[in-house]
Motif scaffolding. Structure first.
Motif, PDB file in Angstrom:
ATOM      1  N   VAL A 100     -21.865  -0.121  -5.860  1.00  0.00           N
ATOM      2  CA  VAL A 100     -22.857   0.994  -6.400  1.00  0.00           C
ATOM      3  C   VAL A 100     -23.185   0.664  -7.898  1.00  0.00           C
ATOM      4  N   GLN A 101     -24.556   0.164  -7.765  1.00  0.00           N
ATOM      5  CA  GLN A 101     -25.154  -0.546  -8.967  1.00  0.00           C
ATOM      6  C   GLN A 101     -25.469   0.366 -10.097  1.00  0.00           C
ATOM      7  N   MET A 102     -25.136  -0.338 -11.249  1.00  0.00           N
ATOM      8  CA  MET A 102     -25.434   0.405 -12.531  1.00  0.00           C
ATOM      9  C   MET A 102     -27.347   0.446 -12.838  1.00  0.00           C
ATOM     10  N   PRO A 103     -27.784   1.418 -12.973  1.00  0.00           N
ATOM     11  CA  PRO A 103     -29.064   1.295 -13.571  1.00  0.00           C
ATOM     12  C   PRO A 103     -29.509   0.682 -14.771  1.00  0.00           C
ATOM     13  N   VAL A 104     -30.718   0.099 -15.224  1.00  0.00           N
ATOM     14  CA  VAL A 104     -31.078  -0.471 -16.429  1.00  0.00           C
ATOM     15  C   VAL A 104     -30.631   0.235 -17.458  1.00  0.00           C
ATOM     16  N   ILE A 105     -29.888   0.025 -18.419  1.00  0.00           N
ATOM     17  CA  ILE A 105     -29.612   0.817 -19.574  1.00  0.00           C
ATOM     18  C   ILE A 105     -29.925   0.118 -20.810  1.00  0.00           C
ATOM     19  N   THR A 106     -30.580   0.667 -21.708  1.00  0.00           N
ATOM     20  CA  THR A 106     -30.770  -0.385 -23.121  1.00  0.00           C
ATOM     21  C   THR A 106     -30.226   0.687 -24.141  1.00  0.00           C
ATOM     22  N   PRO A 107     -30.301   0.035 -25.294  1.00  0.00           N
ATOM     23  CA  PRO A 107     -29.839   0.896 -26.343  1.00  0.00           C
ATOM     24  C   PRO A 107     -30.817   1.960 -26.905  1.00  0.00           C
ATOM     25  N   HIS A 108     -32.046   1.838 -26.471  1.00  0.00           N
ATOM     26  CA  HIS A 108     -32.877   2.917 -26.508  1.00  0.00           C
ATOM     27  C   HIS A 108     -32.725   4.293 -25.580  1.00  0.00           C
ATOM     28  N   VAL A 109     -32.127   3.708 -24.387  1.00  0.00           N
ATOM     29  CA  VAL A 109     -31.623   4.711 -23.558  1.00  0.00           C
ATOM     30  C   VAL A 109     -30.558   5.563 -24.005  1.00  0.00           C
ATOM     31  N   CYS A 110     -29.888   4.750 -24.677  1.00  0.00           N
ATOM     32  CA  CYS A 110     -28.625   5.656 -25.503  1.00  0.00           C
ATOM     33  C   CYS A 110     -29.038   6.743 -26.577  1.00  0.00           C
ATOM     34  N   ARG A 111     -30.261   6.568 -27.128  1.00  0.00           N
ATOM     35  CA  ARG A 111     -31.044   7.704 -28.114  1.00  0.00           C
ATOM     36  C   ARG A 111     -31.251   8.894 -27.112  1.00  0.00           C
ATOM     37  N   HIS A 112     -32.034   8.437 -26.013  1.00  0.00           N
ATOM     38  CA  HIS A 112     -32.295   9.665 -25.079  1.00  0.00           C
ATOM     39  C   HIS A 112     -31.238  10.393 -24.694  1.00  0.00           C
ATOM     40  N   THR A 113     -30.158   9.440 -24.335  1.00  0.00           N
ATOM     41  CA  THR A 113     -28.842  10.183 -23.983  1.00  0.00           C
ATOM     42  C   THR A 113     -28.326  11.211 -24.815  1.00  0.00           C
ATOM     43  N   TYR A 114     -28.144  10.770 -26.139  1.00  0.00           N
ATOM     44  CA  TYR A 114     -27.723  11.337 -27.463  1.00  0.00           C
ATOM     45  C   TYR A 114     -28.498  12.661 -27.432  1.00  0.00           C
ATOM     46  N   CYS A 115     -29.746  12.364 -27.512  1.00  0.00           N
ATOM     47  CA  CYS A 115     -30.820  13.702 -27.769  1.00  0.00           C
ATOM     48  C   CYS A 115     -30.497  14.751 -26.596  1.00  0.00           C
ATOM     49  N   THR A 116     -30.329  14.316 -25.402  1.00  0.00           N
ATOM     50  CA  THR A 116     -30.304  15.181 -24.127  1.00  0.00           C
ATOM     51  C   THR A 116     -28.941  15.696 -24.420  1.00  0.00           C
TER      52      THR A 116
END
Length: 162
Positions: A100-116
């Motif tokens: 099961v492959q992990m999608p592309v995750i970047t430090p900026h994606v972490c900002r989106h996750t935090y906000c969500t």
């Protein structure tokens, strides 16, 4: 970081260009300059990072700023591109190991996750806008906050009067 006030001061950003080297840049907007409250957990993590950090022999100074937290194996200051590469390496290593492959995750994606996650927890939208450093609430709510049908169902169930 201000451990007395338990805040993280965001008032500049470290940049690097190949021909210039490291330099300090102001935040993109005046809203980007802010103080963020530090939870006890976050403060403990930062204290451990500082305690265990392995600074180079000579503490680097960039445009009058020093005390950088992370350095690479060549004793260079870690900046955004380092973190992008670290994330890529971790994802590649994981994907080479598991089906099961992990999608592309970047430090900026972490900002989106935090906000969500903060929005889903019920945080006041204006407080979230401040924490994110957005000048417009629409950026916080329409670009950084991601919800789906299941989130809507949970919210309806939460407010439904029995």
């Amino acid at each position: 970081m201000d451990f007395k006030e338990h805040t993280i001061n965001i008032d500049y950003q470290l940049q690097k260009k190949s021909k210039i080297g490291y330099y300090i840049q102001e935040t993109k907007t005046t809203s980007g300059t802010r103080k963020i409250p530090m939870t006890a957990d976050v403060e403990e993590c930062f204290r451990k990072i500082i305690e265990k950090r392995n600074p180079p022999k000579a503490e680097p100074m960039v445009d009058g700023k020093s005390g950088f937290l992370y350095f690479d194996k060549n004793e260079s200051i870690c900046y955004s591109l380092h973190w992008e590469h670290y994330f890529q390496h971790i994802i590649q290593k994981y994907n080479n190991t598991y089906k099961v492959q992990m999608p592309v995750i970047t430090p900026h994606v972490c900002r989106h996750t935090y906000c969500t996650n903060m929005a889903k927890s019920g945080m006041n939208p204006k407080a979230l806008q401040y924490l994110m450093g957005h000048s417009e609430i629409s950026v916080t709510l329409n670009t950084y906050t991601h919800v789906n049908l299941e989130d809507a169902r949970e919210e309806i169930a939460r407010i439904q009067v029995v």
